[in-house]
Design a protein around this motif. Structure first.
Motif: not given
Length: 199
Positions: A14-16, A35-39, A91-96, A98-102
């Motif tokens: 992913l790009y984040v 982010f670390d928890r969601k990932a 992951l895109a909706g995580t605080r901190g 900006v975007y997450a994309e394949p």
């Protein structure tokens, strides 16, 4: 939920882009708790800068706002079998963030157009057109049927994936920049690019 592999995206990557320019990256952790928890369920193996050379350039001169934003883009490598589209969405909706994309695979234009397209194509009056085999492969005659350059609203982008200069067929024949010293993280020839040995 594990999804089937998408042929258009690179698997397990992913790009984040993060909001903060100062992350405390440690292996597979960012230091951003949410982010670390969601990932974590995706078995993140590594998080690395997508454009590390920008950090070197930034130490030498100010960067544009676009280049500065690219310094906050990371490649996230994960080991689970989840679809990159699904992981990015989560992951895109995580605080901190900006975007997450394949990371989408680049697709080149190849092959000849089918007969239905070929019958409608304009043929240029260039006497050497038949020697320029790349033009029909790029399907440019079909594009010329739509616009011949007189419309200034058309934007053309040329995407070049680069050359694999390490390939056995090329590595002994690729030009070497005589003004640059490889691997010293310095723009030796002062052209604005660090360690541009082959470009």
């Amino acid at each position: 939920m594990i999804q089937e592999e998408d042929p258009d995206v690179r698997p397990s990557l992913l790009y984040v882009q993060f909001e903060s320019p100062n992350l405390n990256i440690s292996g597979a952790k960012t230091g951003i708790d949410g982010f670390d928890r969601k990932a974590a369920p995706y078995n993140v193996m590594a998080i690395e800068k997508a454009f590390p050379s920008l950090d070197v350039v930034a130490r030498q001169r100010p960067l544009s706002s676009v280049a500065e934003s690219l310094r906050r883009v990371y490649v996230v490598h994960y080991a689970s079998a989840h679809s990159p589209v699904q992981v990015a969405r989560n992951l895109a909706g995580t605080r901190g963030v900006v975007y997450a994309e394949p990371i989408y695979k680049s697709k080149g234009v190849g092959g000849e157009p089918g007969p239905e397209l070929a019958s409608r194509m304009a043929t240029p009056n260039d006497s050497r057109y038949t020697q320029q085999t790349h033009l029909p492969r790029m399907q440019l005659p079909a594009a010329w049927d739509v616009v011949k350059g007189e419309d200034s609203t058309v934007v053309i982008a040329i995407v070049d994936g680069g050359t694999d200069w390490r390939h056995p067929d090329l590595r002994n024949n690729v030009w070497i920049n005589p003004g640059e010293i490889d691997g010293n993280s310095i723009d030796d020839d002062n052209n604005g690019y660090v360690d541009d040995i082959h470009g």
